[in-house]
Motif scaffolding. Structure first.
Motif, PDB file in Angstrom:
ATOM      1  N   TYR A 168      56.011  70.797  25.559  1.00  0.00           N
ATOM      2  CA  TYR A 168      55.719  69.442  25.272  1.00  0.00           C
ATOM      3  C   TYR A 168      55.372  69.272  23.679  1.00  0.00           C
ATOM      4  N   PHE A 169      55.941  68.176  23.185  1.00  0.00           N
ATOM      5  CA  PHE A 169      56.457  68.243  21.717  1.00  0.00           C
ATOM      6  C   PHE A 169      54.977  68.075  20.956  1.00  0.00           C
ATOM      7  N   GLU A 170      54.424  69.052  20.479  1.00  0.00           N
ATOM      8  CA  GLU A 170      53.055  68.800  19.942  1.00  0.00           C
ATOM      9  C   GLU A 170      52.636  69.675  18.793  1.00  0.00           C
ATOM     10  N   MET A 171      51.916  69.641  17.995  1.00  0.00           N
ATOM     11  CA  MET A 171      51.630  70.657  16.818  1.00  0.00           C
ATOM     12  C   MET A 171      50.371  71.449  17.143  1.00  0.00           C
ATOM     13  N   HIS A 172      50.335  72.818  17.172  1.00  0.00           N
ATOM     14  CA  HIS A 172      49.085  73.506  17.491  1.00  0.00           C
ATOM     15  C   HIS A 172      48.439  73.963  16.015  1.00  0.00           C
ATOM     16  N   ILE A 173      47.159  73.580  15.972  1.00  0.00           N
ATOM     17  CA  ILE A 173      46.414  74.306  14.807  1.00  0.00           C
ATOM     18  C   ILE A 173      45.013  74.950  15.325  1.00  0.00           C
ATOM     19  N   ASP A 174      44.591  75.750  14.558  1.00  0.00           N
ATOM     20  CA  ASP A 174      43.366  76.442  14.881  1.00  0.00           C
ATOM     21  C   ASP A 174      42.260  75.514  14.618  1.00  0.00           C
ATOM     22  N   THR A 175      41.019  75.820  15.031  1.00  0.00           N
ATOM     23  CA  THR A 175      39.791  75.146  14.690  1.00  0.00           C
ATOM     24  C   THR A 175      39.361  75.166  13.146  1.00  0.00           C
ATOM     25  N   ASP A 176      39.882  76.072  12.306  1.00  0.00           N
ATOM     26  CA  ASP A 176      39.747  76.142  10.805  1.00  0.00           C
ATOM     27  C   ASP A 176      40.411  75.114  10.372  1.00  0.00           C
ATOM     28  N   ASP A 177      41.841  74.919  10.565  1.00  0.00           N
ATOM     29  CA  ASP A 177      42.817  74.009   9.918  1.00  0.00           C
ATOM     30  C   ASP A 177      41.899  72.357  10.416  1.00  0.00           C
ATOM     31  N   ALA A 178      41.647  72.471  11.722  1.00  0.00           N
ATOM     32  CA  ALA A 178      40.897  71.116  12.142  1.00  0.00           C
ATOM     33  C   ALA A 178      39.752  70.746  11.688  1.00  0.00           C
ATOM     34  N   ASN A 179      38.674  71.545  11.392  1.00  0.00           N
ATOM     35  CA  ASN A 179      37.826  71.318  10.673  1.00  0.00           C
ATOM     36  C   ASN A 179      37.894  70.998   9.229  1.00  0.00           C
ATOM     37  N   ALA A 180      38.778  71.963   8.511  1.00  0.00           N
ATOM     38  CA  ALA A 180      38.898  71.797   7.157  1.00  0.00           C
ATOM     39  C   ALA A 180      39.515  70.427   6.554  1.00  0.00           C
ATOM     40  N   ASN A 181      40.282  69.893   7.691  1.00  0.00           N
ATOM     41  CA  ASN A 181      40.973  68.536   7.466  1.00  0.00           C
ATOM     42  C   ASN A 181      40.388  67.304   8.071  1.00  0.00           C
ATOM     43  N   LEU A 182      39.371  67.667   9.083  1.00  0.00           N
ATOM     44  CA  LEU A 182      38.777  66.761   9.726  1.00  0.00           C
ATOM     45  C   LEU A 182      39.776  65.903  10.718  1.00  0.00           C
ATOM     46  N   ILE A 183      40.342  67.087  11.422  1.00  0.00           N
ATOM     47  CA  ILE A 183      41.455  66.559  12.513  1.00  0.00           C
ATOM     48  C   ILE A 183      40.852  66.762  13.875  1.00  0.00           C
ATOM     49  N   SER A 184      41.019  65.804  14.913  1.00  0.00           N
ATOM     50  CA  SER A 184      40.657  66.091  16.001  1.00  0.00           C
ATOM     51  C   SER A 184      41.849  66.113  17.308  1.00  0.00           C
ATOM     52  N   ASN A 185      41.519  66.811  18.149  1.00  0.00           N
ATOM     53  CA  ASN A 185      42.486  66.421  19.200  1.00  0.00           C
ATOM     54  C   ASN A 185      43.294  65.343  19.416  1.00  0.00           C
ATOM     55  N   GLY A 186      44.564  64.997  19.281  1.00  0.00           N
ATOM     56  CA  GLY A 186      45.284  63.930  19.569  1.00  0.00           C
ATOM     57  C   GLY A 186      45.684  63.062  18.414  1.00  0.00           C
ATOM     58  N   ASP A 187      45.124  63.462  17.168  1.00  0.00           N
ATOM     59  CA  ASP A 187      45.291  62.938  15.882  1.00  0.00           C
ATOM     60  C   ASP A 187      46.826  63.191  15.577  1.00  0.00           C
ATOM     61  N   LYS A 188      47.306  62.273  14.767  1.00  0.00           N
ATOM     62  CA  LYS A 188      48.665  62.431  14.215  1.00  0.00           C
ATOM     63  C   LYS A 188      48.792  62.997  12.811  1.00  0.00           C
ATOM     64  N   GLY A 189      49.861  63.781  12.877  1.00  0.00           N
ATOM     65  CA  GLY A 189      50.328  64.204  11.444  1.00  0.00           C
ATOM     66  C   GLY A 189      51.602  63.720  11.001  1.00  0.00           C
ATOM     67  N   THR A 190      52.046  63.872   9.923  1.00  0.00           N
ATOM     68  CA  THR A 190      53.461  63.553   9.432  1.00  0.00           C
ATOM     69  C   THR A 190      54.303  64.826   9.019  1.00  0.00           C
ATOM     70  N   ILE A 191      55.556  64.966   9.754  1.00  0.00           N
ATOM     71  CA  ILE A 191      56.109  66.255   9.322  1.00  0.00           C
ATOM     72  C   ILE A 191      57.201  65.839   8.320  1.00  0.00           C
ATOM     73  N   TYR A 192      57.094  66.786   7.264  1.00  0.00           N
ATOM     74  CA  TYR A 192      58.078  66.876   6.142  1.00  0.00           C
ATOM     75  C   TYR A 192      58.914  68.006   6.048  1.00  0.00           C
ATOM     76  N   LYS A 193      60.076  67.707   5.975  1.00  0.00           N
ATOM     77  CA  LYS A 193      61.135  68.772   6.102  1.00  0.00           C
ATOM     78  C   LYS A 193      61.421  69.654   4.695  1.00  0.00           C
TER      79      LYS A 193
END
Lengths: 187, 187
Positions: free
Chosen positions: A162-187
């Protein structure tokens, strides 16, 4: 290019033998499916133990796998007094030893504890569609009040994804990200 | 442009009145000076309490200030079941309520708990020397195995400063940064 985020709390995957040692006859049941096809949060929890610390109530993700693996954050690692390597799932050679304590028994792993790498799950069709084909790493931007760009995000292509990015709770909490939030991919 | 990092664990600043309520006659002593001139980690610790959780052994930074302020990470905030705003030190209007429990008494703050913003301390001379004069925010790159670029880093110019970037334990653990590590400032 937007991508949806799944935040992974600390969890454990078990092989059949360790599952039986830890939980005996207790059945592994689906409490909640997760987005990756066939994977689920189970009813089972155990305790992680090292010489220096203890973390209780760590959930087992099912179904059983070929290998037993413990995924924690750096914050968890400080609590346990260990220094696990940053690794992709299944890449356990030389990873941290840890003890698992279940209601039926204990398992002493000589290796198996990692901090999961930041990664993106994609099928070959997703990879083609989103221009990720052949790429190994990307950067992903989060525009929160305490956001930024996460480097070293590994692309993981598999047919059953399933097309999705997985991060751990440290990355989530540091960046104030919650499940289902969106990021932007840079190549 | 390189900058040295100071990692701030959760801590509390106290005004004179709250210090006396919480600690009575117990003197505040310097356990370890911190890099900002005149500031220090003290011998005193207290417990943070909310309706939903408790965190013990939270250190007081001295000396006493004009205001009482609790600085925690998002990870700590989840433990306490609260949602503090991201703020600069001293900007407490509408911040989270929290209870402080010391060996001599308790203080119920109607506001005072924040998640500290990412910030860089600089004197006017530092700001001029490093080209930060007039800037309000910068980005800072960390090239660790799990690093990236931290956005929204506030520049804080004051005469009595040590040139250093302060981040919380979530940012440190997410990016595998330790005290004294170096980042690179982008303007």
């Amino acid at each position: 290019m937007e991508i949806s985020i799944g935040v992974s709390n600390k969890h454990v995957h078990l092989n059949q033998k360790d599952y039986e040692t830890l939980f005996g006859d207790i059945p592994m049941e689906v409490v909640r499916p997760i987005n990756q096809p066939g994977q689920f949060a189970s009813n089972l929890k155990l305790t992680l133990k090292t010489e220096k610390g203890l973390i209780e109530n760590v959930r087992i993700l099912g179904p059983v796998r070929d290998y037993t693996q413990v995924e924690i954050s750096k914050t968890d690692a400080y609590k346990l007094g260990i220094n696990p390597p940053i690794r992709a799932s299944g890449d356990l050679e030389g990873s941290s030893p840890i003890t698992l304590i279940g209601p039926h028994g204990e398992v002493n792993l000589s290796q198996g504890c990692i901090i999961a790498d930041r990664h993106i799950h994609a099928t070959e069709e997703d990879a083609k569609k989103y221009g990720l084909e052949g790429l190994q790493k990307v950067k992903v931007l989060f525009e929160s009040e305490k956001g930024g760009v996460l480097y070293n995000v590994n692309i993981r292509v598999a047919s059953n994804s399933y097309f999705e990015m997985h991060i751990d709770t440290d990355d989530a909490n540091a960046n104030l990200i919650s499940n289902g939030d969106k990021g932007t991919i840079y190549k």
